[in-house]
Design a protein around this motif. Sequence first.
Motif, PDB file in Angstrom:
ATOM      1  N   ALA A  31       0.832  -1.205   0.000  1.00  0.00           N
ATOM      2  CA  ALA A  31       0.000   0.000   0.000  1.00  0.00           C
ATOM      3  C   ALA A  31       0.867   1.256   0.000  1.00  0.00           C
ATOM      4  CB  ALA A  31      -0.940  -0.007   1.206  1.00  0.00           C
ATOM      5  N   LEU A  32       1.973   1.253   0.743  1.00  0.00           N
ATOM      6  CA  LEU A  32       2.861   2.417   0.765  1.00  0.00           C
ATOM      7  C   LEU A  32       3.538   2.631  -0.588  1.00  0.00           C
ATOM      8  CD1 LEU A  32       4.478   2.049   4.294  1.00  0.00           C
ATOM      9  CD2 LEU A  32       2.855   3.778   3.548  1.00  0.00           C
ATOM     10  N   VAL A  33       3.963   1.562  -1.227  1.00  0.00           N
ATOM     11  CA  VAL A  33       4.574   1.681  -2.553  1.00  0.00           C
ATOM     12  C   VAL A  33       3.561   2.245  -3.541  1.00  0.00           C
ATOM     13  CG1 VAL A  33       5.493   0.358  -4.492  1.00  0.00           C
ATOM     14  CG2 VAL A  33       6.330  -0.084  -2.182  1.00  0.00           C
ATOM     15  N   TRP A  34       2.317   1.763  -3.492  1.00  0.00           N
ATOM     16  CA  TRP A  34       1.275   2.264  -4.388  1.00  0.00           C
ATOM     17  C   TRP A  34       1.018   3.743  -4.127  1.00  0.00           C
ATOM     18  CZ3 TRP A  34      -3.483   4.428  -3.225  1.00  0.00           C
ATOM     19  CH2 TRP A  34      -4.295   4.684  -4.327  1.00  0.00           C
ATOM     20  N   ALA A  35       0.975   4.156  -2.831  1.00  0.00           N
ATOM     21  CA  ALA A  35       0.697   5.558  -2.500  1.00  0.00           C
ATOM     22  C   ALA A  35       1.804   6.477  -3.022  1.00  0.00           C
ATOM     23  CB  ALA A  35       0.540   5.716  -0.984  1.00  0.00           C
ATOM     24  N   VAL A  36       3.057   6.044  -2.926  1.00  0.00           N
ATOM     25  CA  VAL A  36       4.164   6.866  -3.415  1.00  0.00           C
ATOM     26  C   VAL A  36       4.081   6.992  -4.941  1.00  0.00           C
ATOM     27  CG1 VAL A  36       6.675   6.926  -3.709  1.00  0.00           C
ATOM     28  CG2 VAL A  36       5.697   6.429  -1.470  1.00  0.00           C
ATOM     29  N   GLN A  37       3.814   5.903  -5.630  1.00  0.00           N
ATOM     30  CA  GLN A  37       3.694   5.974  -7.085  1.00  0.00           C
ATOM     31  C   GLN A  37       2.517   6.850  -7.512  1.00  0.00           C
ATOM     32  OE1 GLN A  37       3.431   1.891  -8.304  1.00  0.00           O
ATOM     33  NE2 GLN A  37       5.658   1.641  -8.453  1.00  0.00           N
ATOM     34  N   PHE A  38       1.409   6.746  -6.793  1.00  0.00           N
ATOM     35  CA  PHE A  38       0.238   7.584  -7.095  1.00  0.00           C
ATOM     36  C   PHE A  38       0.579   9.059  -6.887  1.00  0.00           C
ATOM     37  CE2 PHE A  38      -3.723   9.681  -5.751  1.00  0.00           C
ATOM     38  CZ  PHE A  38      -4.471   9.482  -6.896  1.00  0.00           C
ATOM     39  N   GLY A  39       1.273   9.378  -5.802  1.00  0.00           N
ATOM     40  CA  GLY A  39       1.671  10.764  -5.538  1.00  0.00           C
ATOM     41  C   GLY A  39       2.610  11.305  -6.593  1.00  0.00           C
ATOM     42  N   MET A  40       3.514  10.462  -7.079  1.00  0.00           N
ATOM     43  CA  MET A  40       4.430  10.909  -8.133  1.00  0.00           C
ATOM     44  C   MET A  40       3.685  11.175  -9.430  1.00  0.00           C
ATOM     45  SD  MET A  40       7.637   8.396  -7.253  1.00  0.00           S
ATOM     46  CE  MET A  40       8.594   8.809  -8.658  1.00  0.00           C
ATOM     47  N   ARG A  41       2.672  10.366  -9.730  1.00  0.00           N
ATOM     48  CA  ARG A  41       1.882  10.600 -10.951  1.00  0.00           C
ATOM     49  C   ARG A  41       1.091  11.902 -10.843  1.00  0.00           C
ATOM     50  NH1 ARG A  41      -1.603   5.696 -11.268  1.00  0.00           N
ATOM     51  NH2 ARG A  41      -0.377   4.861  -9.590  1.00  0.00           N
ATOM     52  N   VAL A  42       0.527  12.157  -9.668  1.00  0.00           N
ATOM     53  CA  VAL A  42      -0.233  13.403  -9.463  1.00  0.00           C
ATOM     54  C   VAL A  42       0.704  14.600  -9.576  1.00  0.00           C
ATOM     55  CG1 VAL A  42      -1.491  14.738  -7.728  1.00  0.00           C
ATOM     56  CG2 VAL A  42      -2.075  12.351  -8.109  1.00  0.00           C
ATOM     57  N   GLN A  43       1.896  14.506  -9.003  1.00  0.00           N
ATOM     58  CA  GLN A  43       2.846  15.618  -9.050  1.00  0.00           C
ATOM     59  C   GLN A  43       3.326  15.883 -10.480  1.00  0.00           C
ATOM     60  OE1 GLN A  43       6.278  15.008  -6.563  1.00  0.00           O
ATOM     61  NE2 GLN A  43       6.493  17.193  -6.186  1.00  0.00           N
ATOM     62  N   ASP A  44       3.428  14.844 -11.284  1.00  0.00           N
ATOM     63  CA  ASP A  44       3.840  15.037 -12.678  1.00  0.00           C
ATOM     64  C   ASP A  44       2.791  15.787 -13.481  1.00  0.00           C
ATOM     65  OD1 ASP A  44       6.243  13.809 -12.273  1.00  0.00           O
ATOM     66  OD2 ASP A  44       5.584  11.831 -13.017  1.00  0.00           O
TER      67      ASP A  44
END
Length: 123
Positions: A31-44
Amino acid sequence: MSTATFVLAATSSDVLDVIAAFAGGLFIAGALVWAVQFGMRVQDRELPRPLDQEQPRLPETGPIREVREMREPDEVPATLDGRERLMPYQLHHSGSRRGKDQHRKRWLPGSSGGFGSGGLGHT
């Protein structure tokens, strides 16, 4: 060791607790790995940060200072019998105006302090 010992060890509650804790840890890590990847996509997808040249600058004359002035209320005129009432668009844009006396009122010795302060009141 016999097969019965392995069966007995595998069915004990301690082993099941360890397996449940390991599975829960894997779930939380995923879940933490997914949250970090999701945050990076939003920031992009966000707009880029402003450049140094686009940042606000102080005016040439320096920082703007605070202006202190004494204000007095701009009273709304009362309507008399027979006159129409004032509409909001007929009022001024500000509820106060610059006062004629710009000297700040000071505390006078012998006068009361704040409400309920136990002072003697105005003398």
